[in-house]
Design an enzyme around this catalytic site. Structure first.
Site, PDB file in Angstrom:
ATOM      1  CG  HIS A 428       6.599  33.842  32.116  1.00  8.88           C
ATOM      2  ND1 HIS A 428       6.685  32.583  32.885  1.00  8.88           N
ATOM      3  CD2 HIS A 428       5.793  34.572  32.880  1.00  8.88           C
ATOM      4  CE1 HIS A 428       5.803  32.150  33.589  1.00  8.88           C
ATOM      5  NE2 HIS A 428       5.032  33.439  33.748  1.00  8.88           N
ATOM      6  NE  ARG A 585      47.154  45.990  38.434  1.00  7.07           N
ATOM      7  CZ  ARG A 585      47.478  44.855  38.965  1.00  7.07           C
ATOM      8  NH1 ARG A 585      48.003  44.892  40.148  1.00  7.07           N
ATOM      9  NH2 ARG A 585      46.815  43.631  38.365  1.00  7.07           N
ATOM     10  N   GLY A 708      51.591  46.720  46.862  1.00 15.69           N
ATOM     11  CA  GLY A 708      51.148  45.553  46.554  1.00 15.69           C
ATOM     12  C   GLY A 708      52.099  44.650  47.196  1.00 15.69           C
ATOM     13  CB  CYS A 758      45.580  46.694  46.907  1.00 13.53           C
ATOM     14  SG  CYS A 758      47.188  46.954  45.688  1.00 13.53           S
TER      15      CYS A 758
END
Length: 802
Positions: A428, A585, A708, A758
């Site tokens: 609720h 990855r 990277g 990235c």
């Protein structure tokens, strides 16, 4: 005058005569039973009958006397008026012809289902389940009614519940005339979930509005425990787009503790016939440790949810998310839809404005539990132990309670945040806080003990699935972005994301996919154990082995646990951007990080410099880890081939040499991940100078490169990024690093391979983003909090280059 109507005679257009619940049940019974959606049969006792009862008993004038001058914000006055109104209706006599009509329909229903039939008798308000307001929980329900006398008594009690305190207040809040919301009543076959299971489900994610999933909650016994929030239920997600393509798997699941089961009692109190004769009983450890429904049953429910949503959306002419109730019958073993109503929170949001809440600082964490919504609120703590003390609550305070019921709604509406000991995402407190737009934290177990009265706190639901209560007023900001004004860039803008709990909340970001999904977060947070310890539990000590068994108790075996947990975590990330690419990855823990996982110390060597040690590709075919990598491969194969997320691209980290890359590709094929099969692409991280120098050779092995910049910077400059003493020499903007990146982008283009970056650099430094765009890089993957600003910035750069 029609006092009763069968479900087969009712449609959703009959709300004024039969109320929201009946209208919806009739709509589903008529239109969806032919599509194998099971709906119990039943009939409505109409609103005409309600007015007839009050007319014949001259009740209207008495009700007007109680309500016409009611000061609704005076809780004492509300309680007094509500009690008087209920007594007025309760003292009414049901006219004889109406009694005959009700009992005649009841007899006919018994002819269909047998003399042993019991029914559920449920209130159905004529203003109920509109898109603007849900009357759920405002009026009463009576279950397992089996005799004529019980049915008539339950009917009258339902009519009286039109004047519960909560129902009167709710009418006021939503602009309804107290006496012009009429009561119809549902009489339907009782689905015996008391000896099976039941729950609720939504055709979207309730916290974020993400529309591509069905969210299902379930527990043993009657569903009231879930609604009341007295137990922690099992929960499941199913991804709609892949389901519709034929993939029948659970996207994500969570095992609830399901501490108790609500059942019917055998005793009857003849003084109050229709009171719900229910009680809670404890469940066994074996039941707690297994899911209350099977995966096959989850699929049946998901199918129901999608069919219900599609039907209502088609009828409405626009997408209509739905909020539904289901029940499993312990006698026939079948799953039934027992209610459907429009979802009343996300469906009311308009425009293309993205509003995000961010803490600008963090304080002392007092407790954490399930977050409801994504907002932040602050205020003075006010613990309310029972409904008797509601009057003491003041606007803007943080409500702290064991649990809440509809009777608490008048004060919940003025709270700045809500915290409860009990409850799950469909209790609720959770449902109402979403509707009100108030942050809530439920299921904390001990909030009423930890949070003392008069202490100011900050309640944050903006950090993922877990909500946090911070001591004091912590500074935060609300950022609004008009997504319709953002440019479409030629350079693909992707995001870095490893936390599945954040995936759905970030799904609305206008990105081109996930450029880096780190597996490590899922292993750390969802699995917590070293893969090799799960393969060889006999090699760890007894105490650790016991913890492993506790972690994996709901699964077939330890390997199944790893595969399911990892695959569901990754699939959740992939689902948030589906069908756009999600580059995952493979694991890149260092040995010291692996050692901290449960059982990890047994399988990891001590290394002086783990940053350039036994990590990434070097582990995958090595005897010390190959069996662990086999589990990773099995999980990724499940994601793509069984769960249907062919948008997942796999990426190999820290691959030092070409020969190592070839060995990894062969090892992946050995464990079912064959490059090119089912469209599988395998990228490699370009983060070692040799990856750049030998990019032509690496291009013959891999389908793409993701630069990277973090590792490439430290290895180009010879700087350990974990070392504070030389941190001043770590700079991604160094000309040597930029030259390496330039060579990588040009090399990928020369070999017709994808190139992306990235790392952290373009998020932190605008000049790096400009440098990458001018190089012609295919994609840039950024942290989610910098995506929107970067899209604007890169859009301007590209426009200036034209």
């Amino acid at each position: 005058m029609a006092y009763t109507k069968w479900f087969k005679e009712i449609t959703i257009d009959d709300v004024e005569e039969v109320g929201g619940k009946n209208a919806s049940l009739g709509e589903m019974y008529q239109n969806l039973t032919s599509e194998n959606v099971l709906v119990p049969n039943g009939f409505a006792i109409t609103s005409t009958a309600y007015r007839y009862v009050l007319d014949e008993n001259n009740a209207w004038n008495h009700l007007h006397q109680e309500l016409d001058t009611l000061k609704i914000k005076d809780l004492n006055a509300l309680q007094k008026a509500g009690k008087a109104c209920r007594e007025i209706v309760q003292n009414c006599t049901i006219p004889e012809d109406l009694q005959k009509a009700i009992l005649s329909a009841f007899k006919e229903l018994k002819e269909e289902y047998g003399e042993t039939l019991s029914v559920a008798v449920r209130s159905s308000a004529t203003a109920e389940d509109s898109p603007e307001a849900s009357f759920a929980g405002q009026n009463d329900t009576y279950l397992h009614i089996s005799t004529d006398e019980e049915l008539l008594d339950a009917y009258k009690r339902c009519l009286a519940s039109n004047f519960t305190d909560r129902s009167i207040h709710y009418k006021y809040d939503n602009g309804f005339d107290y006496l012009k919301v009429y009561l119809s009543v549902v009489v339907m076959k009782m689905v015996r979930s008391d000896i099976a299971s039941s729950g609720v489900m939504f055709s979207l994610d309730t916290e974020t509005g993400f529309e591509d999933v069905v969210f299902i909650n379930g527990a043993y016994g009657l569903g009231e425990n879930i609604v009341q929030g007295t137990i922690n239920p099992d929960s499941f997600y199913v991804h709609k787009p892949t389901y519709k393509k034929g993939f029948r798997t659970v996207l994500q699941r969570s095992l609830g503790s399901k501490e108790q089961r609500m059942i019917f009692t055998d005793t009857i109190n003849t003084k109050s016939i229709a009171v719900e004769y229910t009680k809670n009983i404890s469940i066994s450890e074996e039941e707690k440790n297994r899911f209350c429904i099977s995966d096959a049953e989850v699929m049946v429910l998901a199918d129901y949810a999608m069919k219900v949503e599609e039907h209502y959306s088609k009828k409405a002419g626009f997408h209509k998310p739905m909020d539904m109730e289901w029940a499993k019958d312990g006698i026939d073993g079948k799953l039934y839809m027992v209610q459907a109503r429009p979802e009343t929170v996300e469906s009311q949001k308009e425009g293309n404005i993205l509003k995000t809440y961010h803490l600008k600082e963090k304080g002392e964490v007092l407790l954490s539990a399930q977050a409801i919504g994504t907002k932040i609120g602050t205020g003075k703590v006010h613990y309310i132990p029972s409904v008797k003390e509601l009057n003491s609550f003041k606007e803007g305070e943080v409500l702290v309670a064991d649990t809440t019921t509809p009777d608490w709604e008048p004060i919940m509406k003025i709270a700045s945040a809500i915290i409860t000991n009990k409850g799950g995402r469909t209790c609720h407190a959770a449902i109402l806080s979403r509707e009100l737009g108030i942050p809530a934290i439920v299921g904390s177990n001990n909030a009423t003990e930890i949070l003392q009265k008069a202490r100011e706190v900050t309640v944050s639901c903006a950090e993922g699935e877990d909500g946090f209560v911070y001591d004091g007023a912590v500074d935060f900001e609300i950022i609004e972005t008009d997504l319709s004004n953002l440019p479409k860039t030629k350079t693909e803008i992707m995001m870095n994301l490893g936390n599945p709990d954040l995936a759905f909340s970030l799904a609305s970001l206008p990105v081109d996919g996930i450029g880096l999904a780190r597996m490590e977060f899922i292993i750390n947070e969802y699995i917590k154990a070293h893969p090799m310890a799960l393969v060889h539990p006999q090699k760890v000590d007894a105490h650790t082995r016991e913890k492993l068994h506790e972690l994996t108790k709901a699964y077939e075996n330890m390997g199944d646990f790893f595969i399911k947990r990892l695959s569901e975590g990754v699939a959740t990330l992939a689902a948030s951007v589906y069908p756009k690419p999600c580059i995952v990855r493979m694991s890149d823990f260092k040995s010291n990080e692996y050692a901290t996982l449960l059982g990890g110390a047994v399988f990891e060597l001590d290394e002086d410099n783990p940053m350039i040690g036994f990590r990434g590709a070097s582990r995958y075919a090595h005897p010390n880890y190959e069996e662990g990598f086999a589990l990773e491969c099995a999980a990724m194969k499940r994601v793509r081939d069984e769960m249907g997320f062919d948008n997942v691209i796999l990426m190999i980290p820290f691959c030092r040499r070409v020969q190592e890359g070839e060995k990894v590709i062969k090892t992946m094929a050995k464990y079912g991940l064959k490059q090119g099969e089912n469209g599988l692409k395998i990228y490699v991280m370009c983060e070692i100078p040799n990856n750049v120098i030998s990019i032509d050779a690496f291009s013959k092995i891999f389908d793409g490169f993701s630069i990277g910049s973090n590792d490439l910077t430290q290895l180009t400059l010879g700087v350990d990024r974990d070392s504070e003493i030389v941190a001043f020499d770590y700079d991604e903007r160094d000309e040597g690093v930029k030259e390496m990146i330039k060579m990588a982008v040009e090399g990928a283009a020369r070999n017709k391979r994808h190139s992306g970056l990235c790392g952290q650099a373009p998020s932190d430094y605008p000049e790096m983003a400009e440098f990458l765009v001018n190089l012609g890089i295919d994609s840039i993957s950024l942290n989610p909090d910098s995506v929107l600003k970067s899209i604007e910035r890169i859009g301007k750069i590209e426009k200036g280059n034209r």
